[in-house]
Design a protein around this motif. Structure first.
Motif, PDB file in Angstrom:
ATOM      1  N   ASN A  28       9.509  65.943  40.347  1.00 18.73           N
ATOM      2  CA  ASN A  28       8.698  65.535  41.496  1.00 18.73           C
ATOM      3  C   ASN A  28       7.344  66.240  41.571  1.00 18.73           C
ATOM      4  O   ASN A  28       6.797  66.433  42.675  1.00 18.73           O
ATOM      5  CB  ASN A  28       9.454  65.722  42.827  1.00 18.73           C
ATOM      6  CG  ASN A  28      10.676  64.852  42.908  1.00 18.73           C
ATOM      7  OD1 ASN A  28      10.692  63.757  42.336  1.00 18.73           O
ATOM      8  ND2 ASN A  28      11.705  65.308  43.578  1.00 18.73           N
ATOM      9  N   ALA A  29       6.814  66.625  40.404  1.00 20.02           N
ATOM     10  CA  ALA A  29       5.478  67.245  40.412  1.00 20.02           C
ATOM     11  C   ALA A  29       4.497  66.291  41.095  1.00 20.02           C
ATOM     12  O   ALA A  29       4.540  65.075  40.909  1.00 20.02           O
ATOM     13  CB  ALA A  29       5.038  67.535  38.974  1.00 20.02           C
ATOM     14  N   LEU A  30       3.633  66.884  41.895  1.00 19.27           N
ATOM     15  CA  LEU A  30       2.743  66.096  42.754  1.00 19.27           C
ATOM     16  C   LEU A  30       1.490  65.702  41.977  1.00 19.27           C
ATOM     17  O   LEU A  30       0.580  66.504  41.828  1.00 19.27           O
ATOM     18  CB  LEU A  30       2.351  66.921  43.985  1.00 19.27           C
ATOM     19  CG  LEU A  30       3.509  67.545  44.774  1.00 19.27           C
ATOM     20  CD1 LEU A  30       2.987  68.520  45.816  1.00 19.27           C
ATOM     21  CD2 LEU A  30       4.361  66.455  45.432  1.00 19.27           C
ATOM     22  N   GLY A  66       5.729  71.551  42.061  1.00 17.75           N
ATOM     23  CA  GLY A  66       4.324  71.955  42.115  1.00 17.75           C
ATOM     24  C   GLY A  66       3.396  70.795  41.894  1.00 17.75           C
ATOM     25  O   GLY A  66       3.828  69.643  41.798  1.00 17.75           O
ATOM     26  N   ALA A  67       2.109  71.121  41.825  1.00 20.89           N
ATOM     27  CA  ALA A  67       1.144  70.103  41.419  1.00 20.89           C
ATOM     28  C   ALA A  67       1.476  69.746  39.970  1.00 20.89           C
ATOM     29  O   ALA A  67       2.113  70.526  39.265  1.00 20.89           O
ATOM     30  CB  ALA A  67      -0.262  70.670  41.519  1.00 20.89           C
ATOM     31  N   ASP A  68       1.031  68.554  39.546  1.00 21.63           N
ATOM     32  CA  ASP A  68       1.337  68.134  38.182  1.00 21.63           C
ATOM     33  C   ASP A  68       0.463  68.915  37.202  1.00 21.63           C
ATOM     34  O   ASP A  68      -0.749  68.717  37.140  1.00 21.63           O
ATOM     35  CB  ASP A  68       1.104  66.624  38.037  1.00 21.63           C
ATOM     36  CG  ASP A  68       1.667  66.119  36.725  1.00 21.63           C
ATOM     37  OD1 ASP A  68       1.294  66.680  35.673  1.00 21.63           O
ATOM     38  OD2 ASP A  68       2.485  65.187  36.747  1.00 21.63           O
ATOM     39  N   VAL A  69       1.099  69.820  36.477  1.00 22.35           N
ATOM     40  CA  VAL A  69       0.353  70.717  35.585  1.00 22.35           C
ATOM     41  C   VAL A  69      -0.306  69.924  34.462  1.00 22.35           C
ATOM     42  O   VAL A  69      -1.429  70.221  34.056  1.00 22.35           O
ATOM     43  CB  VAL A  69       1.285  71.821  35.018  1.00 22.35           C
ATOM     44  CG1 VAL A  69       0.525  72.712  34.045  1.00 22.35           C
ATOM     45  CG2 VAL A  69       1.871  72.661  36.150  1.00 22.35           C
ATOM     46  N   GLY A 105      16.798  72.625  45.860  1.00 23.45           N
ATOM     47  CA  GLY A 105      16.313  72.970  44.525  1.00 23.45           C
ATOM     48  C   GLY A 105      14.943  73.630  44.545  1.00 23.45           C
ATOM     49  O   GLY A 105      14.571  74.321  45.495  1.00 23.45           O
ATOM     50  N   PHE A 106      14.163  73.364  43.470  1.00 26.81           N
ATOM     51  CA  PHE A 106      12.872  74.033  43.326  1.00 26.81           C
ATOM     52  C   PHE A 106      11.862  73.502  44.343  1.00 26.81           C
ATOM     53  O   PHE A 106      11.684  72.293  44.475  1.00 26.81           O
ATOM     54  CB  PHE A 106      12.294  73.795  41.915  1.00 26.81           C
ATOM     55  CG  PHE A 106      13.182  74.301  40.808  1.00 26.81           C
ATOM     56  CD1 PHE A 106      13.411  75.660  40.649  1.00 26.81           C
ATOM     57  CD2 PHE A 106      13.796  73.407  39.938  1.00 26.81           C
ATOM     58  CE1 PHE A 106      14.232  76.132  39.630  1.00 26.81           C
ATOM     59  CE2 PHE A 106      14.611  73.866  38.914  1.00 26.81           C
ATOM     60  CZ  PHE A 106      14.841  75.230  38.772  1.00 26.81           C
ATOM     61  N   CYS A 107      11.228  74.426  45.014  1.00 33.47           N
ATOM     62  CA  CYS A 107      10.164  74.065  45.955  1.00 33.47           C
ATOM     63  C   CYS A 107       9.014  75.020  45.617  1.00 33.47           C
ATOM     64  O   CYS A 107       8.859  76.080  46.225  1.00 33.47           O
ATOM     65  CB  CYS A 107      10.675  74.252  47.389  1.00 33.47           C
ATOM     66  SG  CYS A 107       9.533  73.688  48.656  1.00 33.47           S
ATOM     67  N   PHE A 108       8.251  74.626  44.601  1.00 37.89           N
ATOM     68  CA  PHE A 108       7.310  75.549  43.964  1.00 37.89           C
ATOM     69  C   PHE A 108       5.874  75.061  44.087  1.00 37.89           C
ATOM     70  O   PHE A 108       5.601  73.851  44.058  1.00 37.89           O
ATOM     71  CB  PHE A 108       7.626  75.664  42.461  1.00 37.89           C
ATOM     72  CG  PHE A 108       8.820  76.539  42.133  1.00 37.89           C
ATOM     73  CD1 PHE A 108       9.579  77.143  43.122  1.00 37.89           C
ATOM     74  CD2 PHE A 108       9.169  76.765  40.803  1.00 37.89           C
ATOM     75  CE1 PHE A 108      10.671  77.947  42.810  1.00 37.89           C
ATOM     76  CE2 PHE A 108      10.258  77.565  40.476  1.00 37.89           C
ATOM     77  CZ  PHE A 108      11.013  78.164  41.476  1.00 37.89           C
ATOM     78  N   GLY A 109       4.962  76.006  44.108  1.00 36.71           N
ATOM     79  CA  GLY A 109       3.541  75.686  44.022  1.00 36.71           C
ATOM     80  C   GLY A 109       3.142  74.673  45.082  1.00 36.71           C
ATOM     81  O   GLY A 109       3.393  74.845  46.275  1.00 36.71           O
ATOM     82  N   GLY A 110       2.509  73.575  44.626  1.00 32.92           N
ATOM     83  CA  GLY A 110       2.111  72.512  45.554  1.00 32.92           C
ATOM     84  C   GLY A 110       3.304  71.947  46.322  1.00 32.92           C
ATOM     85  O   GLY A 110       3.149  71.434  47.437  1.00 32.92           O
ATOM     86  N   GLY A 111       4.502  72.048  45.751  1.00 34.92           N
ATOM     87  CA  GLY A 111       5.714  71.577  46.445  1.00 34.92           C
ATOM     88  C   GLY A 111       5.994  72.451  47.656  1.00 34.92           C
ATOM     89  O   GLY A 111       6.315  71.960  48.749  1.00 34.92           O
ATOM     90  N   PRO A 140      -2.553  79.635  44.405  1.00 36.28           N
ATOM     91  CA  PRO A 140      -2.296  78.475  45.264  1.00 36.28           C
ATOM     92  C   PRO A 140      -3.611  77.870  45.759  1.00 36.28           C
ATOM     93  O   PRO A 140      -4.558  78.604  46.043  1.00 36.28           O
ATOM     94  CB  PRO A 140      -1.499  79.065  46.442  1.00 36.28           C
ATOM     95  CG  PRO A 140      -0.890  80.308  45.892  1.00 36.28           C
ATOM     96  CD  PRO A 140      -1.871  80.844  44.903  1.00 36.28           C
ATOM     97  N   GLY A 141      -3.647  76.540  45.859  1.00 33.14           N
ATOM     98  CA  GLY A 141      -4.912  75.893  46.225  1.00 33.14           C
ATOM     99  C   GLY A 141      -4.762  74.835  47.300  1.00 33.14           C
ATOM    100  O   GLY A 141      -5.724  74.144  47.625  1.00 33.14           O
ATOM    101  N   ALA A 142      -3.555  74.681  47.851  1.00 35.70           N
ATOM    102  CA  ALA A 142      -3.381  73.681  48.915  1.00 35.70           C
ATOM    103  C   ALA A 142      -2.792  74.360  50.159  1.00 35.70           C
ATOM    104  O   ALA A 142      -1.880  73.841  50.797  1.00 35.70           O
ATOM    105  CB  ALA A 142      -2.499  72.532  48.437  1.00 35.70           C
TER     106      ALA A 142
END
Ligand code: CO8
Length: 259
Positions: A28-30, A66-69, A105-111, A140-142
């Motif tokens: 689910n990368a954003l 997270g954001a889509d790397v 589950g994972f809730c990372f970065g942008g997530g 982090p940027g959001a």
């Protein structure tokens, strides 16, 4: 509105729209498209009187990693500056109805930043929250540095952002990042129940209460109290306020109309 390809939509049911992030191939990368679709759904939900609250969820393995790397890799500084996602995040912030994040589950970065855009976070016992951007040579940027610090305090926010190491649902609960921990298989249902409960209340009161609570993030106490008083006074002009009080006095359920 086009049918989304990165989201699954269900409802509204009991006043609740459920949006499931759905890019299983990338946890689910954003990416830009997903955020674009999310904003479209939220903006449609804002106009729909049958929707009183929105639940955003992911999969059992990841809320969002997270954001889509891969997408980020191709951006230079100008690309990052002009990244359309900046506007998308602003539009998520501007959404007036309550959002509940149901996190497993994972809730990372942008997530994690998206979860923190939600007004309430309910997490399964397996959830992991992290801001691992530092491991990629970025940060982090959001809203991650600002919202995380306001939620969990300076020391834990510094530790999470500077080490990139995640925290468990239990730690997130103790720190005040989330409001409830559930059995993992019950997270979505619990979030929907809370959202439905909110949806039954007078919509203008809900909107103003959310707005006043969020104001506390970026104002001093006396300005915040003044803001609250003005919102409270404005509510006296709504029909729903009379209905709510009369229903209580007449020992019946209120019938709110959103006016
Ligand atoms: N972006 C793109 N693809 C991803 C991402 C991501 N963030 N995370 C996972 N994936 C992909 C993997 O590449 C893999 O794809 P493939 O099978 O094609 O190789 C697939 O999802 C499954 O992932 P893993 O095999 O890695 O699964 P694991 O269970 O082994 O590990 C982890 C799960 C620990 C979550 C791991 O995938 C991971 O560390 N992911 C990256 C986490 C990360 O660094 N997130 C931060 C990204 S940067 C960011 O969010 C900045 C936000 C700023 C926003 C500003 C906008 C304006």
């Amino acid at each position: 509105m086009n049918t989304p390809t990165n989201l699954l939509i269900s409802g509204p049911s009991n006043g609740v729209l459920t949006i499931t992030l759905h890019r299983p191939e990338a946890l689910n990368a954003l990416n830009t498209k997903l955020l674009e679709e999310l904003v479209e759904q939220l903006e449609a939900a804002e106009k729909n009187n049958d929707i009183g609250a929105v639940v955003i969820t992911g999969s059992a393995k990841a809320f969002a990693a997270g954001a889509d790397v891969r997408e980020m890799a191709s951006l230079d500084a100008v690309g990052v500056l002009k990244d359309p996602r900046v506007e998308h995040w602003k539009r998520v912030t501007a959404f007036k109805k309550p959002i509940i994040a149901a996190v497993n589950g994972f809730c990372f970065g942008g997530g994690c930043e998206l979860a923190m855009h939600a007004d309430i976070i309910i997490a399964g016992e397996d959830a992991k929250f992290g801001q691992p951007e530092i491991k990629l040579g970025i940060m982090p940027g959001a809203g991650g540095t600002q919202r995380l610090l306001r939620s969990v305090g300076k020391s834990l926010a510094m530790q999470m952002v500077l080490t990139g190491e995640p925290i468990t649902a239990g730690q997130a609960m103790s720190a005040g990042l989330i409001s409830e921990i559930t059995l993992s298989e019950m997270t979505l249902e619990r979030a929907q129940t809370v959202a439905a409960q909110i949806s039954r209340h007078a919509p203008i009161a809900v909107e103003m209460a959310k707005d006043a609570l969020l104001k506390a993030f970026d104002t001093d106490l006396s300005s915040g109290l003044l803001y609250e008083r003005k919102a409270f006074t404005l509510l006296a002009a709504t029909e729903d306020r009379n209905e709510g009080i009369n229903a209580f006095l007449e020992k019946r359920k209120p019938l709110f109309k959103g006016c």
